[in-house]
Design a protein around this motif. Structure first.
Motif, PDB file in Angstrom:
ATOM      1  N   CYS A  87       0.829  -1.206   0.000  1.00 13.64           N
ATOM      2  CA  CYS A  87       0.000   0.000   0.000  1.00 13.64           C
ATOM      3  C   CYS A  87       0.863   1.257   0.000  1.00 13.64           C
ATOM      4  N   LEU A  88       1.889   1.271   0.847  1.00 13.57           N
ATOM      5  CA  LEU A  88       2.732   2.461   0.967  1.00 13.57           C
ATOM      6  C   LEU A  88       3.544   2.735  -0.305  1.00 13.57           C
ATOM      7  N   CYS A  89       3.733   1.710  -1.129  1.00 11.11           N
ATOM      8  CA  CYS A  89       4.428   1.920  -2.407  1.00 11.11           C
ATOM      9  C   CYS A  89       3.662   2.903  -3.301  1.00 11.11           C
ATOM     10  N   ALA A  90       2.365   3.065  -3.027  1.00  9.60           N
ATOM     11  CA  ALA A  90       1.556   3.993  -3.821  1.00  9.60           C
ATOM     12  C   ALA A  90       2.101   5.419  -3.745  1.00  9.60           C
ATOM     13  N   PHE A  91       2.713   5.784  -2.617  1.00  7.26           N
ATOM     14  CA  PHE A  91       3.283   7.128  -2.517  1.00  7.26           C
ATOM     15  C   PHE A  91       4.311   7.352  -3.613  1.00  7.26           C
ATOM     16  N   GLY A  92       5.149   6.362  -3.855  1.00  8.60           N
ATOM     17  CA  GLY A  92       6.186   6.502  -4.868  1.00  8.60           C
ATOM     18  C   GLY A  92       5.659   6.544  -6.286  1.00  8.60           C
ATOM     19  N   LEU A  93       4.417   6.129  -6.494  1.00  6.03           N
ATOM     20  CA  LEU A  93       3.813   6.147  -7.827  1.00  6.03           C
ATOM     21  C   LEU A  93       3.034   7.425  -8.096  1.00  6.03           C
ATOM     22  N   ALA A 143       1.000  20.601  -1.498  1.00 11.70           N
ATOM     23  CA  ALA A 143      -0.018  19.945  -0.658  1.00 11.70           C
ATOM     24  C   ALA A 143      -0.978  19.131  -1.523  1.00 11.70           C
ATOM     25  N   TYR A 144      -1.353  19.661  -2.687  1.00 12.25           N
ATOM     26  CA  TYR A 144      -2.231  18.908  -3.580  1.00 12.25           C
ATOM     27  C   TYR A 144      -1.555  17.609  -4.003  1.00 12.25           C
ATOM     28  N   SER A 145      -0.255  17.642  -4.217  1.00  4.99           N
ATOM     29  CA  SER A 145       0.486  16.429  -4.580  1.00  4.99           C
ATOM     30  C   SER A 145       0.385  15.393  -3.466  1.00  4.99           C
ATOM     31  N   VAL A 146       0.461  15.845  -2.224  1.00  9.15           N
ATOM     32  CA  VAL A 146       0.341  14.923  -1.090  1.00  9.15           C
ATOM     33  C   VAL A 146      -1.063  14.332  -1.041  1.00  9.15           C
ATOM     34  N   VAL A 147      -2.070  15.141  -1.294  1.00 10.43           N
ATOM     35  CA  VAL A 147      -3.446  14.643  -1.325  1.00 10.43           C
ATOM     36  C   VAL A 147      -3.605  13.590  -2.421  1.00 10.43           C
ATOM     37  N   GLY A 148      -2.998  13.840  -3.575  1.00  9.27           N
ATOM     38  CA  GLY A 148      -3.046  12.854  -4.659  1.00  9.27           C
ATOM     39  C   GLY A 148      -2.397  11.542  -4.239  1.00  9.27           C
ATOM     40  N   ALA A 149      -1.285  11.621  -3.528  1.00  7.52           N
ATOM     41  CA  ALA A 149      -0.603  10.415  -3.058  1.00  7.52           C
ATOM     42  C   ALA A 149      -1.464   9.664  -2.039  1.00  7.52           C
ATOM     43  N   ILE A 150      -2.144  10.406  -1.168  1.00  9.11           N
ATOM     44  CA  ILE A 150      -3.041   9.771  -0.198  1.00  9.11           C
ATOM     45  C   ILE A 150      -4.164   9.046  -0.930  1.00  9.11           C
ATOM     46  N   THR A 151      -4.679   9.642  -1.995  1.00  7.66           N
ATOM     47  CA  THR A 151      -5.744   9.003  -2.765  1.00  7.66           C
ATOM     48  C   THR A 151      -5.262   7.690  -3.367  1.00  7.66           C
ATOM     49  N   LEU A 152      -4.031   7.663  -3.876  1.00  7.78           N
ATOM     50  CA  LEU A 152      -3.496   6.410  -4.400  1.00  7.78           C
ATOM     51  C   LEU A 152      -3.341   5.384  -3.284  1.00  7.78           C
ATOM     52  N   LEU A 153      -2.874   5.817  -2.112  1.00  4.76           N
ATOM     53  CA  LEU A 153      -2.777   4.927  -0.966  1.00  4.76           C
ATOM     54  C   LEU A 153      -4.146   4.352  -0.635  1.00  4.76           C
ATOM     55  N   TRP A 154      -5.164   5.208  -0.655  1.00  3.95           N
ATOM     56  CA  TRP A 154      -6.530   4.797  -0.337  1.00  3.95           C
ATOM     57  C   TRP A 154      -7.003   3.694  -1.281  1.00  3.95           C
ATOM     58  N   LEU A 155      -6.744   3.883  -2.573  1.00  6.84           N
ATOM     59  CA  LEU A 155      -7.162   2.889  -3.557  1.00  6.84           C
ATOM     60  C   LEU A 155      -6.349   1.605  -3.438  1.00  6.84           C
ATOM     61  N   ALA A 156      -5.051   1.732  -3.166  1.00 11.00           N
ATOM     62  CA  ALA A 156      -4.210   0.549  -2.973  1.00 11.00           C
ATOM     63  C   ALA A 156      -4.678  -0.233  -1.749  1.00 11.00           C
ATOM     64  N   ALA A 157      -5.027   0.474  -0.685  1.00 14.43           N
ATOM     65  CA  ALA A 157      -5.524  -0.183   0.524  1.00 14.43           C
ATOM     66  C   ALA A 157      -6.809  -0.939   0.217  1.00 14.43           C
ATOM     67  N   ARG A 158      -7.693  -0.307  -0.523  1.00 13.84           N
ATOM     68  CA  ARG A 158      -8.956  -0.961  -0.867  1.00 13.84           C
ATOM     69  C   ARG A 158      -8.720  -2.214  -1.699  1.00 13.84           C
ATOM     70  N   ALA A 159      -7.746  -2.153  -2.623  1.00 15.03           N
ATOM     71  CA  ALA A 159      -7.431  -3.323  -3.440  1.00 15.03           C
ATOM     72  C   ALA A 159      -6.947  -4.489  -2.580  1.00 15.03           C
ATOM     73  N   GLU A 160      -6.390  -4.175  -1.430  1.00 13.62           N
ATOM     74  CA  GLU A 160      -5.920  -5.198  -0.491  1.00 13.62           C
ATOM     75  C   GLU A 160      -7.027  -5.635   0.480  1.00 13.62           C
ATOM     76  N   GLY A 161      -8.196  -4.993   0.401  1.00 17.47           N
ATOM     77  CA  GLY A 161      -9.285  -5.298   1.313  1.00 17.47           C
ATOM     78  C   GLY A 161      -9.270  -4.463   2.582  1.00 17.47           C
ATOM     79  N   LEU A 162      -8.346  -3.512   2.668  1.00 17.11           N
ATOM     80  CA  LEU A 162      -8.234  -2.640   3.834  1.00 17.11           C
ATOM     81  C   LEU A 162      -9.157  -1.441   3.713  1.00 17.11           C
ATOM     82  N   GLY A 163      -9.482  -0.854   4.851  1.00 13.48           N
ATOM     83  CA  GLY A 163     -10.219   0.398   4.887  1.00 13.48           C
ATOM     84  C   GLY A 163      -9.298   1.498   5.361  1.00 13.48           C
ATOM     85  N   LEU A 164      -9.595   2.725   4.971  1.00 15.31           N
ATOM     86  CA  LEU A 164      -8.818   3.879   5.392  1.00 15.31           C
ATOM     87  C   LEU A 164      -9.774   4.970   5.822  1.00 15.31           C
ATOM     88  N   GLY A 165      -9.463   5.609   6.940  1.00 12.50           N
ATOM     89  CA  GLY A 165     -10.252   6.734   7.418  1.00 12.50           C
ATOM     90  C   GLY A 165      -9.359   7.944   7.591  1.00 12.50           C
TER      91      GLY A 165
END
Length: 194
Positions: free
Chosen positions: A23-29, A115-137
């Motif tokens: 999931c955290l690899c999403a930041f690098g993408l 800051a917008y770039s960080v928000v974009g990275a969080i969104t990718l993390l969110w989607l990666a987490a969901r793909a793993e079956g995880l939830g994010l709040g």
């Protein structure tokens, strides 16, 4: 995409290191202005740090509740607005406003794009987490400067999001706030043409 929910109800089961790493690899993408990669992540694990976050939330939440009256106050008080007690993984995500990486390209005229770039990275993390079956709040009822101080973040870092991550208690297609009657989703995208 539909189940990319703001999860607040977590099981306490741990998240395997390999799953979290994927999931955290999403930041690098994630794309970032000028390839500045301004995201900085603090994993909040110690009991003292978690207690400081929880106390911060409880103070901010009491203040937020005081802004409402009557039925709205009663409804607000009934909402579960954070998974801070249950979520096994908690991340404080910051934007490094002074990063030299990217040499200011794109951020010189619009510094908020870091800051917008960080928000974009969080969104990718969110989607990666969901793909793993995880939830994010995403916990936003916080005193951000105080939290940054409590977590000993450098002065140039600005808190963008405090994230709770873990296995959700249940999966829902409808957001919790909508199910509780707080608000409803807009029926269509609001857009104007010029």
């Amino acid at each position: 995409m539909r189940w990319r929910r703001d999860v607040r109800r977590f099981r306490t089961d741990p998240v395997e290191a390999a799953v979290l790493d994927r999931c955290l690899c999403a930041f690098g993408l994630a794309p970032s202005v000028g390839l500045s990669e301004p995201w900085r992540v603090i994993r909040v694990e110690s009991p003292a740090a978690r207690a400081a976050v929880l106390a911060n939330f409880e103070t901010a939440n009491a203040s937020a509740l005081a802004r409402y009256a009557d039925e709205k106050a009663s409804l607000y008080a009934s909402l579960k607005l954070a998974g801070l007690r249950e979520a096994p993984v908690q991340l404080a995500v910051f934007c490094d406003e002074a990063t030299p990486k990217g040499a200011g390209l794109g951020a010189a005229s619009m510094p908020e794009t870091r800051a917008y770039s960080v928000v974009g990275a969080i969104t990718l993390l969110w989607l990666a987490a969901r793909a793993e079956g995880l939830g994010l709040g995403w916990v936003s009822i916080l005193d951000a400067p105080q939290l940054a101080q409590d977590l000993k973040a450098p002065d140039d870092w600005r808190l963008i999001g405090y994230l709770c991550l873990g296995w959700p208690e249940a999966c829902h297609d409808t957001p919790e706030l909508e199910r509780a009657g707080w608000e409803s989703r807009a029926p269509a995208l609001w857009m104007e043409t010029r």
